[in-house]
Every structure is written in structure tokens, then in C-alpha cells.
Design a protein around this motif. Sequence first.
Motif, PDB file in Angstrom:
ATOM      1  N   LEU A   1     -31.743  26.476  12.654  1.00  0.00           N
ATOM      2  CA  LEU A   1     -31.092  26.827  13.913  1.00  0.00           C
ATOM      3  C   LEU A   1     -31.592  28.188  14.389  1.00  0.00           C
ATOM      4  O   LEU A   1     -31.219  29.228  13.858  1.00  0.00           O
ATOM      5  CB  LEU A   1     -29.573  26.860  13.704  1.00  0.00           C
ATOM      6  N   SER A   2     -32.475  28.168  15.378  1.00  0.00           N
ATOM      7  CA  SER A   2     -33.034  29.398  15.930  1.00  0.00           C
ATOM      8  C   SER A   2     -33.962  29.025  17.071  1.00  0.00           C
ATOM      9  O   SER A   2     -34.448  27.889  17.142  1.00  0.00           O
ATOM     10  CB  SER A   2     -33.823  30.167  14.868  1.00  0.00           C
ATOM     11  N   ASN A   3     -34.218  29.981  17.966  1.00  0.00           N
ATOM     12  CA  ASN A   3     -35.265  29.750  18.945  1.00  0.00           C
ATOM     13  C   ASN A   3     -36.595  29.552  18.230  1.00  0.00           C
ATOM     14  O   ASN A   3     -36.789  30.009  17.105  1.00  0.00           O
ATOM     15  CB  ASN A   3     -35.365  30.935  19.916  1.00  0.00           C
ATOM     16  N   LEU A   4     -37.508  28.855  18.890  1.00  0.00           N
ATOM     17  CA  LEU A   4     -38.781  28.488  18.270  1.00  0.00           C
ATOM     18  C   LEU A   4     -39.733  29.683  18.270  1.00  0.00           C
ATOM     19  O   LEU A   4     -40.637  29.793  19.104  1.00  0.00           O
ATOM     20  CB  LEU A   4     -39.398  27.294  19.007  1.00  0.00           C
ATOM     21  N   ILE A   5     -39.508  30.569  17.328  1.00  0.00           N
ATOM     22  CA  ILE A   5     -40.327  31.772  17.164  1.00  0.00           C
ATOM     23  C   ILE A   5     -41.087  31.636  15.846  1.00  0.00           C
ATOM     24  O   ILE A   5     -40.484  31.357  14.807  1.00  0.00           O
ATOM     25  CB  ILE A   5     -39.442  33.032  17.158  1.00  0.00           C
ATOM     26  N   ARG A   6     -42.386  31.827  15.902  1.00  0.00           N
ATOM     27  CA  ARG A   6     -43.221  31.601  14.718  1.00  0.00           C
ATOM     28  C   ARG A   6     -42.725  32.397  13.515  1.00  0.00           C
ATOM     29  O   ARG A   6     -42.671  31.892  12.392  1.00  0.00           O
ATOM     30  CB  ARG A   6     -44.669  31.972  15.042  1.00  0.00           C
ATOM     31  N   GLU A   7     -42.344  33.676  13.767  1.00  0.00           N
ATOM     32  CA  GLU A   7     -41.937  34.530  12.660  1.00  0.00           C
ATOM     33  C   GLU A   7     -40.568  34.176  12.090  1.00  0.00           C
ATOM     34  O   GLU A   7     -40.159  34.731  11.075  1.00  0.00           O
ATOM     35  CB  GLU A   7     -41.948  36.001  13.108  1.00  0.00           C
TER      36      GLU A   7
ATOM     37  N   GLY B   1     -40.181  31.417  10.802  1.00  0.00           N
ATOM     38  CA  GLY B   1     -40.570  30.569   9.678  1.00  0.00           C
ATOM     39  C   GLY B   1     -40.519  29.080   9.933  1.00  0.00           C
ATOM     40  O   GLY B   1     -40.581  28.283   8.993  1.00  0.00           O
ATOM     41  N   ILE B   2     -40.472  28.676  11.205  1.00  0.00           N
ATOM     42  CA  ILE B   2     -40.337  27.256  11.512  1.00  0.00           C
ATOM     43  C   ILE B   2     -41.533  26.438  11.027  1.00  0.00           C
ATOM     44  O   ILE B   2     -41.370  25.349  10.469  1.00  0.00           O
ATOM     45  CB  ILE B   2     -40.102  27.043  13.032  1.00  0.00           C
ATOM     46  N   PHE B   3     -42.765  26.952  11.184  1.00  0.00           N
ATOM     47  CA  PHE B   3     -43.937  26.204  10.722  1.00  0.00           C
ATOM     48  C   PHE B   3     -43.988  26.155   9.196  1.00  0.00           C
ATOM     49  O   PHE B   3     -44.472  25.178   8.612  1.00  0.00           O
ATOM     50  CB  PHE B   3     -45.224  26.816  11.283  1.00  0.00           C
ATOM     51  N   ASP B   4     -43.499  27.194   8.528  1.00  0.00           N
ATOM     52  CA  ASP B   4     -43.416  27.164   7.064  1.00  0.00           C
ATOM     53  C   ASP B   4     -42.484  26.045   6.613  1.00  0.00           C
ATOM     54  O   ASP B   4     -42.758  25.346   5.635  1.00  0.00           O
ATOM     55  CB  ASP B   4     -42.889  28.501   6.530  1.00  0.00           C
ATOM     56  N   LEU B   5     -41.367  25.877   7.330  1.00  0.00           N
ATOM     57  CA  LEU B   5     -40.426  24.813   6.997  1.00  0.00           C
ATOM     58  C   LEU B   5     -41.069  23.441   7.195  1.00  0.00           C
ATOM     59  O   LEU B   5     -40.909  22.545   6.352  1.00  0.00           O
ATOM     60  CB  LEU B   5     -39.165  24.941   7.864  1.00  0.00           C
ATOM     61  N   LEU B   6     -41.788  23.268   8.294  1.00  0.00           N
ATOM     62  CA  LEU B   6     -42.460  21.984   8.533  1.00  0.00           C
ATOM     63  C   LEU B   6     -43.462  21.670   7.425  1.00  0.00           C
ATOM     64  O   LEU B   6     -43.539  20.528   6.938  1.00  0.00           O
ATOM     65  CB  LEU B   6     -43.171  22.017   9.889  1.00  0.00           C
TER      66      LEU B   6
ATOM     67  N   ASP C   1     -37.366  27.109  23.414  1.00  0.00           N
ATOM     68  CA  ASP C   1     -38.712  27.657  23.321  1.00  0.00           C
ATOM     69  C   ASP C   1     -38.676  29.166  23.086  1.00  0.00           C
ATOM     70  O   ASP C   1     -37.862  29.888  23.669  1.00  0.00           O
ATOM     71  CB  ASP C   1     -39.491  27.387  24.616  1.00  0.00           C
ATOM     72  N   GLY C   2     -39.588  29.622  22.212  1.00  0.00           N
ATOM     73  CA  GLY C   2     -39.832  31.043  22.020  1.00  0.00           C
ATOM     74  C   GLY C   2     -41.308  31.273  22.248  1.00  0.00           C
ATOM     75  O   GLY C   2     -41.849  30.908  23.295  1.00  0.00           O
ATOM     76  N   ASP C   3     -41.991  31.842  21.233  1.00  0.00           N
ATOM     77  CA  ASP C   3     -43.445  31.938  21.362  1.00  0.00           C
ATOM     78  C   ASP C   3     -44.114  30.623  20.962  1.00  0.00           C
ATOM     79  O   ASP C   3     -45.332  30.486  21.029  1.00  0.00           O
ATOM     80  CB  ASP C   3     -44.001  33.114  20.556  1.00  0.00           C
ATOM     81  N   ILE C   4     -43.293  29.659  20.534  1.00  0.00           N
ATOM     82  CA  ILE C   4     -43.744  28.291  20.293  1.00  0.00           C
ATOM     83  C   ILE C   4     -43.024  27.393  21.290  1.00  0.00           C
ATOM     84  O   ILE C   4     -41.800  27.472  21.437  1.00  0.00           O
ATOM     85  CB  ILE C   4     -43.413  27.833  18.859  1.00  0.00           C
ATOM     86  N   SER C   5     -43.756  26.559  21.983  1.00  0.00           N
ATOM     87  CA  SER C   5     -43.139  25.634  22.935  1.00  0.00           C
ATOM     88  C   SER C   5     -42.733  24.347  22.225  1.00  0.00           C
ATOM     89  O   SER C   5     -43.186  24.064  21.101  1.00  0.00           O
ATOM     90  CB  SER C   5     -44.117  25.305  24.060  1.00  0.00           C
TER      91      SER C   5
ATOM     92  N   LYS D   1     -43.700  21.474  23.050  1.00  0.00           N
ATOM     93  CA  LYS D   1     -44.931  20.693  22.941  1.00  0.00           C
ATOM     94  C   LYS D   1     -45.714  21.090  21.687  1.00  0.00           C
ATOM     95  O   LYS D   1     -46.181  20.223  20.930  1.00  0.00           O
ATOM     96  CB  LYS D   1     -45.787  20.912  24.188  1.00  0.00           C
ATOM     97  N   GLU D   2     -45.844  22.387  21.432  1.00  0.00           N
ATOM     98  CA  GLU D   2     -46.569  22.851  20.248  1.00  0.00           C
ATOM     99  C   GLU D   2     -45.858  22.435  18.965  1.00  0.00           C
ATOM    100  O   GLU D   2     -46.502  22.059  17.979  1.00  0.00           O
ATOM    101  CB  GLU D   2     -46.709  24.375  20.290  1.00  0.00           C
ATOM    102  N   LEU D   3     -44.531  22.491  18.978  1.00  0.00           N
ATOM    103  CA  LEU D   3     -43.769  22.074  17.802  1.00  0.00           C
ATOM    104  C   LEU D   3     -44.002  20.596  17.507  1.00  0.00           C
ATOM    105  O   LEU D   3     -44.274  20.222  16.357  1.00  0.00           O
ATOM    106  CB  LEU D   3     -42.280  22.330  18.031  1.00  0.00           C
ATOM    107  N   LEU D   4     -43.902  19.758  18.535  1.00  0.00           N
ATOM    108  CA  LEU D   4     -44.073  18.320  18.335  1.00  0.00           C
ATOM    109  C   LEU D   4     -45.501  17.986  17.904  1.00  0.00           C
ATOM    110  O   LEU D   4     -45.718  17.052  17.114  1.00  0.00           O
ATOM    111  CB  LEU D   4     -43.711  17.574  19.614  1.00  0.00           C
ATOM    112  N   GLU D   5     -46.475  18.739  18.404  1.00  0.00           N
ATOM    113  CA  GLU D   5     -47.870  18.532  17.984  1.00  0.00           C
ATOM    114  C   GLU D   5     -48.037  18.853  16.497  1.00  0.00           C
ATOM    115  O   GLU D   5     -48.741  18.143  15.776  1.00  0.00           O
ATOM    116  CB  GLU D   5     -48.811  19.398  18.827  1.00  0.00           C
TER     117      GLU D   5
END
Length: 349
Positions: free
Chosen positions: A169-175, A177-182, A203-207, A209-213
Motif C-alpha cells: 500500500l503506497s504510491n508507485l514510487i520506485r524507492e 521497493g515495489i519492483f523488489d516485491l514483484l 502513479d508516482g515515478d512509476i506509472s 503502464k510501467e507497473l503492468l509491463e
Amino acid sequence: MMGKYIQDSKVINQAFSITYINLNTSTSVDEIGGQGIAKYLRIVSLFFKVLIQLILIRPHFTYMTPTAGGMGFYKDWPLAMICKLFSGKFIAHFHNKGASNYQDSKVDNWLYRRFFNNTYVILLAEELYADICKYVGRERLYICPNGIPDPYQELVSKESNEPLKLLFLSNLIREKGIFDLLQAIALLKKDNIPVQCDIVGGDGDISEKELLEEIALLDIKEQINFLGKRYGSEKLQLIQSSDIFVFPTYYRKECFPLVLLEAMAFGLPIITTTEGGIPSIIRNEENGLIIKSKDPQNLSLVIRKLLYNKEMRSLLGKAARKDFSQEFTLEKFEQNFLRNIEQIVLKEQ
């Protein structure tokens, strides 16, 4: 949010005679951090609004929640200076950090020295003192952890989901750790470990669209449920229906994440890092699990550990709920806030 809690608090407003001025100069979320003629005009208008109130009221104390660095600090600095000029004492309550990132600049260092001179400072956690220790002695430092209204007055046992549900639960900000979780979930899938994860945030610094990709690239579409923004009771229902809260942040501005308090209120076992003031909230293997940031492999192992250990999930969740009810409710915040202000007042008498 915390400013609104203070403004609405009967306890705080009965203790002091308070005049409130909203220092926000952005009219929308998208405008925060931006510039433009309209915004500059609102800043000038705000300056004169504060000046007029200071002349009329002549307060014994002024209290401000400034930005610690960057353009926000440059906006807040002249407001702080006129507060110091027209009031007895000045209290700065920081809900962010960043002074240490700018202090090596000669201009910023000069500004900070004048800002912090003869200023009382309230921080959210002891760990955040390093950000301002160059300018503030401990004799002017106070600690006041945030608190939130208890959304869940009675902890009710819930049936286990199959598979167990993770929540981010957070805005989609790279830092954050969302991509680490994926990547960690992709590793779990590779080992045929069943898991589902709800991702909630805008959306944060990740949209989106980028998350779904990234989800498609890792081939974990079946494991991820992206829900976008959720607020109010809808958000709380998602927290309540989850089994594990995962927050692998390394966000350099992280201070005292309220999402951790929300997860604790619902008795969720939490996996997170030591960023900012988090160690003042989560104690490793007592009321949550602390991991090294930027390490998807380790994150996957810790998630696996909780998935297969129902007793640990239960113990961590109950401890988190107990700590929340004792340390991080809105009532506790009001008590801590009043105690700090009263100590400052006594020191000046």
C-alpha cells in the motif's frame, strides 16, 4: 493529515488558544513541488496573510510544520523568519527529512543556521535526528511519534485465505521497493509457492503502464491484483482482508510511514526495512520482520518464512496490534504532543 488531526483535536485546542493558517500553496496533488506564476502569487499572498495575523495576535509561540529541504524549504524559510520576529518562541515540527542532503551548500547552510537558531524542534523518531544534528542541540529536541485513529477497535480472527494474501500500500514510487516485491513474487512462483498480492496506490515515478509491463515481463499476472487508489473504508477493508503487509522501502525521504500504523491496527504481520524512523515502529522478530533493502532474494525468503509459519504470523500480528494500541493511537499522539509543547513552555518561563 497530522495537521488536520491537531486542528480537530479537542484536547489540544482546550489546552491552548490557537489560530490556524494553512500554509499549503498547491491546489492539487499534481501541483505539489511544481512552479508557476499562480503558485508564486499564492506564496506572496500567504506571506502577507501570516504577517498580518502575527501583528494582530502577537502569539507567545508559533508552531510550523516546514519542509526540510529544497523548494519547499525556500518557501517556508521567510515565513519562519517573520514568525520568529513577531512571536516569543518558534517550534518546528518536521514530518519529513532532507536537510542533510542540502547542508553542504553555502547558501543552504546559511539559511539552515538562521532557521534553526533559537528554534525548538519536534521529530517523529530518534533516528531522524541525524538529519538536523548539525544545527540543533539535544536541549531543543523533542520526539513525538505520529498516531492515527484506531480503525479497528476489536481484533477479530479471520479465516485464512488460500493462497495467503500479501498487501503493498503506497504510491508507485520506485524507492518504495515495489519492483523488489514483484521480483520476490516471481522467485516464489518459480519455486511453485502459491501467493497473491494486492497492490494499492496511484502513479508516482512509476506509472500504472510501467507497473503492468513489469508484471507481464516477470510473468506474474496471476499472482498480482493491481487496484489503483483506494481510500477510506474501502482501503481499510483491503488491509483487514490481507494476511501479510509488505513495505520494502528505501525511499530517502521516508520518515514515519502511517501505512505501517494502519497495518498494525489490523494486527497484520509486517515485513519492512530500517529506512527513516521505521525502527521506532517495527522491532525485528518482535512485532514485525526487518529486511535489508534492495534485496528481492532475501525478501522472497522472508515472505516464504511467514507463509509457512502460521504461529509466527499470529504472534507478530498480535504484538503489532498491542504496540499500536499502546503507542500509536491518535490519543497517544495527542498526549505526546501536549507534553512536548508544555515542556517547551515551562522551559521558557
